[in-house]
Scaffold this active site. Structure first.
Site, PDB file in Angstrom:
ATOM      1  CG  ASP A 327      45.901  32.868  52.878  1.00 17.30           C
ATOM      2  OD1 ASP A 327      45.864  32.126  54.100  1.00 17.30           O
ATOM      3  OD2 ASP A 327      44.976  33.554  52.766  1.00 17.30           O
ATOM      4  CG  ASP A 616      41.020  35.701  48.189  1.00 17.25           C
ATOM      5  OD1 ASP A 616      41.775  35.869  47.229  1.00 17.25           O
ATOM      6  OD2 ASP A 616      41.874  36.048  49.367  1.00 17.25           O
TER       7      ASP A 616
END
Ligand code: ATP
Length: 883
Positions: A327, A616
């Protein structure tokens, strides 16, 4: 008494524990309770005892052969041999048990290094505190992603959903409430309690601590759980299979030797001893211990570089990673945000520009103060802030323009809130002031704008909204790499379920988040190492591309980004195409990360994936290596991951990959070094029996050679630093054999050289009139010094050994020195001579030993040089493949 909490009302619980829902405990009282009850830590089952660990070491197939050989020696009344064989079994199990205990306690300690914080109300203030300091009576705030730190009675909940599988085995998450329940209801039905160790999947809550540490439900069952970290990995399993194959081979060879010997009419007792010698020689006793030590050293090295391994298999999987999905915020960037631009009423401002009462700019800044979960603190005129960096950034911006943050929060108390959620991409609050109730919303521009019907003009009057123009403004800012937040408000008494408007747009704040300084270099190393890097972010596509360009992330120019919305409509085949060619995925919902990981894996990639939020977790579990953020990550993400980054830094992932490759290399080096000796020792006995000559080395001497060289020489290989070239070759194929053909060939070559040299020397000594004892001493010394010179070869699997650095391995020279001293004792010390049947050697015998030993490393050195040369010719200009 803990049984009753669910039957009482929230007020009754608070009263019993002398606490208050709005003030929490006083700090002094909390201290006193901590001193009285002890830290909130579950002690669990005591770790496995040293003795049972020791016994477990004996349950190895190869050790069975040793024990069998010892028993045989006993039966033949070869007392010294039997004693030494059993001695070796004991020492081996002892070293194994000690190393294993050290490795597993190091891993357990690492897991504890991942901090567990919670937000507690003390002296009326919400503070971040270590979960170990919680006491009964504390009031704390829970949010999505938290691991529940103690047993709690819920006081207030909003959409609270908790995963209790670890406690109740119930796979569906439990919806929680606050009403008191029937006292008799079962654990799984106690909806007004939250239990230590369970995970908050959604929502928020305020809760009262009713039990800590071993008094919690988890504490009751912890005694039943296995507290030790598992040391099993795919590699250890492969090695176990390899051991079994060796076992069969050794037994077959031993049986063959016995049959051949007996057929030649040799006495049974002598033949049985030869069989024992063969078995003990061919067994690589040191292998399991070397594996554990190498893995443990790798884990330690990674920890020193801020990568905390939670599951041991990750250490080796790291070496095969082909794609890193990372990310952006906090990993590639610093996550130190600052507002640099403000857009209000169609005009652009900078932080510090005056915001007059009633202007759009002031309302925009006010929204940033109220619709915000960060906590400001002012001590001696110095401000500090606590909370999500995105939210923290909004407060200094407001202060700079003259807003009194504390006074404004006091004048507009918050009555309700929908916290930020990565899937929603916005948050909202309900605040009241003298004039009435107002709803505030902030979030991703396209999400907020979609529900706006008007905007505030610069003077604070309502004006018509030009949707396209406003979106354009936001995109211009995003394209410069800024994170853009939109703010809006409306009157209203209750928070909506969705964005339901109509809202009035206040404007945008653009936040700068600089890339981390080490990232461009780390990306360049990935490129060299054949590892692709893909950015998957929740941020706007323009922001993502802006950052990607600044750090030179992509191989493709022009840079192409795919958004979550575009992803959603791709079918399996198109998705496969996309993950191969696109390096930036933006506005991706956490749920979509799982699809991306699966698509990459379907392309044969080995995926490392970072994540921090609750949603996630599925992707982190699915990835070959799930990586959670140590600082910014939620407990849920950490639980789902194999590795945690203590510093949240992308460069740390690359460092961990390098260490992962080094671990695997070092283990291969150890095997390449140790197996030729075993191979040669087995073969030399077999040949001696076959051609009917006396054994060139005795079983005792073989055991001596194996144990001393493994401990003093071989284990030094576990400490080899990763060579620079590690990151200049492609990743290892996950299915690659433990010992590829090249290394197998080298093992055979080195083994054959050892046999040839030892046999020649033994017979040369006999031919020149030396006694059998002297000839055997010379052969045994040749084995040891041959291994010593071969050790240098093994420091690098492909390059020349001195390239690995003369002094880069601090165990190498001390080990060689100690080994030499021991060999002198072995040859000259009367006690050792008596035990091992050795005798003093003449200088000329020593010279032969030295020449033989040196020849081995020269031949293997030449073999490596030829391969290097051939590889260079085969693909000059390209990165040299490993084999
Ligand atoms: P990643 O860490 O995966 O790179 P991210 O952290 O940048 O992604 P998210 O945190 O999922 O992305 O945020 C997505 C979007 O939600 C942001 O671009 C921003 O517009 C908005 N957003 C982020 N934080 C907040 C917040 N605290 N309040 C409101 N909106 C936010």
């Amino acid at each position: 008494m803990g049984e009753l909490w669910h039957g009482l009302s929230a007020q009754q619980c608070l009263a019993r524990l002398g606490s208050d829902a709005d003030c929490g405990l006083e700090a002094g009282e909390a201290q006193a309770r901590l001193a009285r009850d002890g830290a909130n830590r579950i002690s669990g089952r005591p770790p496995e005892s040293g003795f049972s660990r020791f016994l477990r070491q004996l349950r190895e197939p190869l050790i069975y052969i040793l024990i069998g050989s010892g028993a045989l020696a006993l039966f033949l009344r070869e007392w010294v041999d039997a004693a030494v064989i059993f001695g070796v079994v004991l020492v081996n199990a002892l070293v194994g048990a000690i190393q294993e205990a050290r490795a597993s306690s190091a891993i357990a300690a690492l897991a504890r290094r991942v901090p567990r914080n919670c937000r507690v109300l003390r002296d009326r203030e919400l503070r971040i505190c270590d979960a170990a300091e919680l006491v009964v009576g504390d009031v704390l705030a829970l949010e999505a992603g938290d691991q529940v730190p103690a047993d709690l009675r819920l006081l207030a909940v909003r959409e609270l959903l908790i995963d209790e599988a670890m406690l109740t085995g119930e796979s569906l998450p439990a919806e929680k409430a606050v009403e008191s329940l029937d006292e008799g209801c079962a654990l799984a039905d106690r909806r007004n309690l939250a239990f230590a160790g369970t995970l908050v999947l959604r929502g928020t809550a305020k809760a009262l601590v009713v039990a800590t540490a071993n008094s919690t439900e988890l504490g009751h069952i912890a005694a039943l759980m296995d507290a030790t970290a598992s040391l099993e990995t795919p590699l250890t399993r492969r090695l176990a299979r390899f051991s079994k194959q060796m076992l069969v081979l050794i037994l077959a060879l031993a049986a063959l030797t016995l049959i051949v010997g007996l057929a030649r009419g040799l006495p049974l007792a002598q033949m049985l001893m030869a069989t024992v010698a063969l078995a003990v020689g061919a067994i690589p006793e040191g292998l399991p211990a070397a594996l554990t030590i190498t893995l443990a050293i790798g884990v330690g090295r990674m920890a020193r570089r801020s990568a905390v391994i939670r599951r041991l298999p990750a250490v080796e999987a790291l070496g095969s990673v082909t794609v890193i999905c990372t990310d952006k915020t906090g990993t590639l960037t610093e996550n130190r945000m600052a507002v640099t631009h403000l857009v209000a009423g169609g005009r652009e401002y900078r932080p510090g520009d005056a915001a007059s009462e009633g202007s759009a700019l002031r309302e925009l800044l006010l929204a940033g103060v109220l619709c915000n979960d960060a906590t400001p603190r002012c001590e001696d005129g110095v401000w500090s802030f606590e909370g999500d960096p995105t939210e923290v950034a909004l407060l200094p911006a407001a202060l700079a323009s003259g807003l009194d943050v504390a006074a404004l929060r006091a004048a507009h108390p918050r009555f309700d809130a929908l916290p930020f959620d990565a899937s929603r991409q916005w948050m909202a609050t309900l605040n009241r002031d003298a004039a009435g109730a107002t709803l505030w919303i902030k979030g991703a521009p396209e999400r907020v704008l979609a529900h706006c019907a008007a905007r505030l003009a610069a003077d604070g009057q309502s004006a018509p909204l030009d949707m396209a123009a406003e979106l354009g403004r936001a995109t211009v800012l995003a394209a410069q790499g800024f994170r853009v937040l939109a703010f809006a408000y409306r009157a209203g008494e209750a928070l909506p379920d969705g964005e339901a408007g109509p809202w009035t747009l206040l404007g945008f704040q653009a936040l700068e988040d600089p890339p981390r300084a080490q990232v461009p270099a780390a990306l360049a190393r990935c490129r060299e190492a054949g590892v692709r890097v893909v950015m998957i972010t929740g941020d706007h596509a323009a922001t993502a591309c802006g950052i990607a360009e600044r750090i030179a992330l992509s191989r493709h120019a022009p840079l192409r980004a795919l958004t979550g919305a575009e992803l959603a409509v791709l079918d399996g085949k198109a998705l496969g195409e996309a993950v191969r060619s696109v390096d930036v995925f933006a506005r991706v919902l956490p749920e979509q990360k799982l699809r991306l990981v699966e698509a990459l894996q379907a392309q044969g990639e080995v995926v490392a994936m970072t994540g921090d939020g609750v949603n996630d977790a599925p992707a982190l579990k699915q990835a070959d290596i799930g990586i959670a953020m140590g600082r910014g990550g939620t407990d849920v993400a950490k639980q789902a991951s194999a590795m945690v980054l203590a510093d949240d830094n992308f460069a740390t992932i690359v460092a961990a990959i390098e260490e992962g490759r080094a671990v695997y290399d070092n283990l291969q080096k150890f095997m390449v070094w140790t197996l030729p000796t075993n191979f040669a020792e087995g073969l030399i006995i077999f040949i001696a029996v076959l051609v009917g000559v006396s054994l060139p080395i005795t079983p005792l001497q073989i055991l001596w050679i194996n144990m001393s060289t493994v401990l003093l020489l071989g284990l030094a290989l576990a400490f080899e630093p990763g060579a620079g070239a590690l990151m200049q070759r492609p990743p290892r194929a996950p299915r690659e054999a433990l010992l590829p053909p090249v290394l197998m060939a080298r093992i055979c070559l080195a083994g054959a050289l050892l046999v040839a040299a030892a046999f020649s020397l033994f017979h040369y000594e006999l031919a020149t009139g030396s006694s059998l004892a002297v000839a055997r001493t010379a052969a045994a010394n040749l084995f040891v010094f041959g291994e010593m010179s071969f050790l240098l070869n093994c420091r690098s699997l492909t390059g020349s050994w001195w390239r690995a650095g003369w002094w880069s391995n601090r165990w190498l020279w001390p080990g060689m020195f100690a080994m030499t001293a021991l060999q002198i004792a072995f040859t000259y010390l009367p006690a050792m001579q008596a035990a091992f049947g050795t005798q003093a050697l003449t200088p000329s015998s020593w010279l032969s030993v030295a020449v033989g030993a040196l020849a081995i490393s020269l031949v293997v050195g030449a073999e490596k040089a030829i391969r290097r040369f051939a590889a260079l010719r085969a693909d000059s200009g390209r990165v040299m493949d490993r084999w």
